[in-house]
Design a protein around this motif. Structure first.
Motif, short mmCIF file in Angstrom:
data_model
loop_
_atom_site.label_atom_id
_atom_site.label_comp_id
_atom_site.label_asym_id
_atom_site.label_seq_id
_atom_site.Cartn_x
_atom_site.Cartn_y
_atom_site.Cartn_z
N ILE A 80 28.72 0.49 7.72
CA ILE A 80 28.81 -0.75 8.49
C ILE A 80 27.85 -1.81 7.94
CG2 ILE A 80 28.57 -1.77 10.79
CD1 ILE A 80 29.36 0.91 11.97
N GLY A 81 28.43 -2.94 7.55
CA GLY A 81 27.64 -4.02 6.98
C GLY A 81 27.55 -5.23 7.87
N SER A 82 28.62 -6.02 7.94
CA SER A 82 28.55 -7.33 8.59
C SER A 82 28.20 -7.27 10.07
CB SER A 82 29.85 -8.11 8.35
OG SER A 82 30.96 -7.31 8.61
N SER A 83 28.56 -6.22 10.78
CA SER A 83 28.20 -6.13 12.21
C SER A 83 26.70 -5.94 12.41
CB SER A 83 28.91 -4.96 12.88
OG SER A 83 30.28 -5.22 12.96
N ILE A 84 26.00 -5.56 11.35
CA ILE A 84 24.54 -5.40 11.44
C ILE A 84 23.82 -6.59 10.81
CG2 ILE A 84 22.55 -4.01 10.68
CD1 ILE A 84 24.52 -1.58 10.59
N PHE A 85 24.22 -6.93 9.58
CA PHE A 85 23.48 -7.94 8.80
C PHE A 85 24.10 -9.33 8.83
CE2 PHE A 85 22.44 -3.84 6.65
CZ PHE A 85 21.07 -3.86 6.84
N GLY A 86 25.26 -9.47 9.48
CA GLY A 86 25.95 -10.77 9.49
C GLY A 86 26.96 -10.88 8.38
N ASN A 87 27.77 -11.93 8.44
CA ASN A 87 28.82 -12.11 7.44
C ASN A 87 28.24 -12.36 6.06
OD1 ASN A 87 30.95 -11.78 9.23
ND2 ASN A 87 30.87 -13.94 9.84
N ARG A 88 29.02 -11.96 5.03
CA ARG A 88 28.57 -12.20 3.67
C ARG A 88 29.24 -13.43 3.09
NH1 ARG A 88 29.28 -6.72 4.28
NH2 ARG A 88 31.44 -7.04 3.74
N MET A 94 21.18 -12.35 18.48
CA MET A 94 20.62 -11.00 18.36
C MET A 94 20.14 -10.76 16.93
SD MET A 94 22.36 -7.52 19.78
CE MET A 94 23.97 -8.26 19.88
N GLY A 95 19.00 -10.10 16.79
CA GLY A 95 18.47 -9.80 15.45
C GLY A 95 19.09 -8.55 14.86
N ILE A 96 18.74 -8.31 13.59
CA ILE A 96 19.29 -7.16 12.87
C ILE A 96 18.95 -5.85 13.57
CG2 ILE A 96 18.97 -5.81 10.75
CD1 ILE A 96 18.72 -8.56 9.29
N ALA A 97 17.70 -5.71 14.01
CA ALA A 97 17.28 -4.47 14.65
C ALA A 97 18.09 -4.20 15.92
CB ALA A 97 15.79 -4.52 14.97
N ASP A 98 18.31 -5.26 16.72
CA ASP A 98 19.07 -5.08 17.96
C ASP A 98 20.51 -4.69 17.68
OD1 ASP A 98 17.03 -5.75 19.82
OD2 ASP A 98 17.24 -7.85 19.20
#
Ligand SMILES: *Cc1c(COP(=O)(O)O)cnc(C)c1O
Length: 220
Positions: free
Chosen positions: A212-220, A1-5
């Motif tokens: 909310i960060g990682s649930s949208i953009f992925g792990n850091r 899934m992409g960031i927008a989704d």
């Protein structure tokens, strides 16, 4: 899934009165644009220089929130444009934000960060310190900041009971401050609590802003 989704899936399940700050720290500007292009406008960063750079690179109608520990010598990087500073943890910091805001002819909205977790490393006020500050004359002299609510981070644990109890406590602190120091103002309304791992619990306990960060953009 992409960031927008990922963003849209989270957004559509949030209650209407809960604001989403998409935490884009460490992620490149292209990631932010992906979220921007599906209509999102509110982003959070925790490093002043990184935030300034992204502000200069990206569309001007983005609402930028600062969510990290802020050193007084770095306020100048964000004072001209920041929409909300979530992480005010001392009277000295608030005084310095007021100074930089005055230089920019602005009133900067701020949240008081409270220490609610079991961990030693988290910054923040306790209720007594905050009450003392809010009732002081020197606080009342600060005309270029506006305290619009509270912020807190729960203990990093799988135990939902602990996390919920900490959020419930922050809500109590909020109500206490509102009743005792902001009863006649209409702007002290925000409880910023909840991150990727615990935002559902935070909303149950009255959160008005989730970060909310990682649930949208992925792990850091
Ligand atoms: C990084 C950060 C977040 C987002 O954390 P995620 O677990 O990636 O959602 C929220 N609040 C603060 C203060 C942060 O530093």
């Amino acid at each position: 899934m992409g960031i927008a989704d990922k963003l849209m899936r989270i957004k559509e399940k949030l209650p209407e009165n809960v604001k989403l700050v998409a935490v884009s720290k460490t992620k490149p500007a292209e990631f932010i644009l992906e979220a921007y292009n599906c209509g999102h406008r509110c982003f959070g960063e925790n490093r002043p220089q990184e935030l300034k750079q992204k502000y200069e690179q990206l569309p001007t109608d983005i609402e930028w929130h600062f969510i990290g520990h802020l050193q007084t010598n770095k306020i100048k990087y964000i004072a001209p444009f920041v929409a909300l500073i979530h992480s005010v943890d001392s009277f000295n910091l608030l005084t310095e934000i007021n100074k930089e805001a005055a230089k920019c002819n602005r009133v900067i909205d701020c949240l008081l960060q409270f220490y609610i977790a079991r961990e030693e490393t988290k910054f923040g006020f306790n209720t007594g310190q905050a009450a003392q500050m809010l009732s002081s004359d020197s606080f009342k002299l600060l005309k270029n900041i506006r305290v619009t609510g509270v912020m807190g981070m729960a203990t990093y644990t799988d135990d939902d009971k602990i996390v919920s109890a900490e959020f419930e406590y922050l809500n109590k602190v909020f109500k206490y401050l509102k009743n005792n120091f902001f009863a006649n103002s209409d702007y002290f309304n925000e409880i910023s609590m909840g991150m990727s791992g615990d935002y559902k619990l935070a909303i149950e306990q009255g959160s008005t802003i989730v970060r909310i960060g990682s649930s949208i953009f992925g792990n850091r």
